[in-house]
Design an enzyme around this catalytic site. Structure first.
Site, PDB file in Angstrom:
ATOM      1  N   ARG A 106       4.705 -28.084  32.631  1.00 25.40           N
ATOM      2  CA  ARG A 106       5.862 -27.310  33.071  1.00 25.40           C
ATOM      3  C   ARG A 106       7.101 -28.162  32.972  1.00 25.40           C
ATOM      4  O   ARG A 106       7.142 -29.266  33.497  1.00 25.40           O
ATOM      5  CB  ARG A 106       5.691 -26.890  34.527  1.00 25.40           C
ATOM      6  CG  ARG A 106       4.925 -25.631  34.692  1.00 25.40           C
ATOM      7  CD  ARG A 106       5.104 -25.034  36.041  1.00 25.40           C
ATOM      8  NE  ARG A 106       5.230 -26.004  37.126  1.00 25.40           N
ATOM      9  CZ  ARG A 106       5.323 -25.665  38.393  1.00 25.40           C
ATOM     10  NH1 ARG A 106       5.312 -24.391  38.722  1.00 25.40           N
ATOM     11  NH2 ARG A 106       5.429 -26.561  39.334  1.00 25.40           N
ATOM     12  N   THR A 110      13.325 -26.132  34.146  1.00 20.22           N
ATOM     13  CA  THR A 110      13.276 -24.673  33.963  1.00 20.22           C
ATOM     14  C   THR A 110      12.005 -24.069  34.578  1.00 20.22           C
ATOM     15  O   THR A 110      11.947 -22.854  34.787  1.00 20.22           O
ATOM     16  CB  THR A 110      13.271 -24.311  32.471  1.00 20.22           C
ATOM     17  OG1 THR A 110      12.064 -24.837  31.890  1.00 20.22           O
ATOM     18  CG2 THR A 110      14.464 -24.909  31.743  1.00 20.22           C
ATOM     19  N   ASP A 202       0.095 -31.837  43.628  1.00 17.13           N
ATOM     20  CA  ASP A 202      -0.017 -31.726  42.168  1.00 17.13           C
ATOM     21  C   ASP A 202      -1.478 -31.950  41.773  1.00 17.13           C
ATOM     22  O   ASP A 202      -1.981 -33.077  41.837  1.00 17.13           O
ATOM     23  CB  ASP A 202       0.896 -32.777  41.512  1.00 17.13           C
ATOM     24  CG  ASP A 202       0.944 -32.622  39.997  1.00 17.13           C
ATOM     25  OD1 ASP A 202      -0.134 -32.441  39.379  1.00 17.13           O
ATOM     26  OD2 ASP A 202       2.047 -32.678  39.433  1.00 17.13           O
ATOM     27  N   ASP A 205      -2.247 -34.606  39.006  1.00 15.71           N
ATOM     28  CA  ASP A 205      -2.088 -35.980  39.503  1.00 15.71           C
ATOM     29  C   ASP A 205      -3.221 -36.373  40.432  1.00 15.71           C
ATOM     30  O   ASP A 205      -3.720 -37.501  40.382  1.00 15.71           O
ATOM     31  CB  ASP A 205      -0.750 -36.124  40.259  1.00 15.71           C
ATOM     32  CG  ASP A 205       0.408 -36.345  39.298  1.00 15.71           C
ATOM     33  OD1 ASP A 205       0.158 -36.715  38.125  1.00 15.71           O
ATOM     34  OD2 ASP A 205       1.563 -36.148  39.721  1.00 15.71           O
TER      35      ASP A 205
HETATM   36  C1  PRP Z   1       0.587 -27.415  36.802  1.00 21.62           C
HETATM   37  C2  PRP Z   1      -0.737 -26.714  37.057  1.00 21.62           C
HETATM   38  C3  PRP Z   1      -0.657 -25.493  36.173  1.00 21.62           C
HETATM   39  C4  PRP Z   1       0.810 -25.182  36.206  1.00 21.62           C
HETATM   40  C5  PRP Z   1       1.024 -24.048  37.174  1.00 21.62           C
HETATM   41  O1  PRP Z   1       0.512 -28.148  35.638  1.00 21.62           O
HETATM   42  O2  PRP Z   1      -1.847 -27.497  36.766  1.00 21.62           O
HETATM   43  O3  PRP Z   1      -1.064 -25.721  34.851  1.00 21.62           O
HETATM   44  O4  PRP Z   1       1.504 -26.345  36.665  1.00 21.62           O
HETATM   45  O5  PRP Z   1       2.352 -23.696  37.208  1.00 21.62           O
HETATM   46  P1  PRP Z   1       2.916 -22.301  36.708  1.00 21.62           P
HETATM   47  O6  PRP Z   1       1.993 -21.254  37.229  1.00 21.62           O
HETATM   48  O7  PRP Z   1       4.270 -22.266  37.359  1.00 21.62           O
HETATM   49  O8  PRP Z   1       2.989 -22.330  35.210  1.00 21.62           O
HETATM   50  P2  PRP Z   1       1.524 -29.336  35.280  1.00 21.62           P
HETATM   51  O9  PRP Z   1       2.717 -28.856  34.530  1.00 21.62           O
HETATM   52  O10 PRP Z   1       1.812 -30.130  36.527  1.00 21.62           O
HETATM   53  O11 PRP Z   1       0.696 -30.179  34.255  1.00 21.62           O
HETATM   54  P3  PRP Z   1      -0.624 -31.065  34.502  1.00 21.62           P
HETATM   55  O12 PRP Z   1      -1.771 -30.096  34.745  1.00 21.62           O
HETATM   56  O13 PRP Z   1      -0.762 -31.789  33.218  1.00 21.62           O
HETATM   57  O14 PRP Z   1      -0.396 -31.967  35.683  1.00 21.62           O
END
Ligand code: PRP
Length: 211
Positions: A106, A110, A202, A205
């Site tokens: 993400r 944004t 997170d 993480d």
């Molecule tokens: C997080 C989570 C989802 C997403 C959810 O990923 O694991 O994939 O955000 O958010 P959304 O419903 O608003 O799209 P992240 O971007 O932190 O990546 P990662 O899994 O690599 O840590």
């Protein structure tokens, strides 16, 4: 088109493990194990309606009627990174399923998902697909992942998460009303950074120890 649905898995084992996931004092090793174990239990629920057919097997004692899976084969598609934490748990139940990977992060400003990897089984159009991601926050990542999978011809898609925000559930239902969503909890909402509240922090993480 099938009616949109949300299944909250309230099984005591799932809820107990979820409490451990939420706890900020739970370390990486235990967190990873709990995500995987919850995924197994959620997958058990999500596969409850798979079709079966009757067969005859010979037990050591006599002939017996039995039931075996008869529908289309499955594919699991974890959304990287955090979805990877659920893969082992579901593959444990359905080891013959093929696995596709969709990489998305993400954009912190944004909150829109950015795709960086996409490798799906060649025959995904002939399979029932289960998308894996522990967190359904704004829903952007799940919506884009399902869109991508549908473009490859898959017809039956389910989403297994662990925690969802109402905004994410609403968005996924709106964009893909045919996708059944399985969650262990529907939380209160999102903070200004798009993190689920009260959530668990997170997930990526905490699974990979990158805080
Ligand atoms: C997080 C989570 C989802 C997403 C959810 O990923 O694991 O994939 O955000 O958010 P959304 O419903 O608003 O799209 P992240 O971007 O932190 O990546 P990662 O899994 O690599 O840590």
């Amino acid at each position: 088109m099938q009616k949109e649905s949300l299944v909250l898995v309230e099984h005591p084992l799932v809820q107990h493990k979820l409490a451990l996931l939420r706890d900020k004092n739970t370390g990486t090793k235990e967190f990873k194990e709990m995500v995987s174990e919850i995924a197994t239990l959620m997958c058990y629920e999500a596969t409850r309606h798979l079709p079966t057919e009757e067969v005859e097997v010979e037990t050591p004692m006599a002939l017996s009627k039995a039931r075996v899976l008869s529908g289309r084969k499955l594919a699991f598609v974890p959304i990287l990174r955090a979805g990877l934490g659920m893969l082992e748990g579901v593959a444990h139940l359905v080891p013959a399923a093929k696995v596709g990977h969709i990489g998305m992060y993400r954009d912190p400003d944004t909150l829109n998902p950015v795709e960086y990897y996409n490798k799906l089984p060649r025959d995904i159009a002939e399979r029932d697909v289960i998308v894996l991601d522990p967190m359904l926050a704004t829903g952007g990542s799940a919506v884009d992942a399902v869109t991508l999978i549908k473009k490859r011809g898959a017809k039956t898609i389910q989403f297994i998460g662990i925690i969802g925000a109402p905004q994410g559930v609403e968005r996924l239902h709106k964009e893909h009303p045919d996708v059944t969503i399985y969650l262990a909890s529907l939380d209160e909402g999102l903070d200004a950074n798009g993190f689920i509240l009260p959530g668990l922090g997170d997930a990526g993480d905490r699974i990979f120890g990158t805080q």
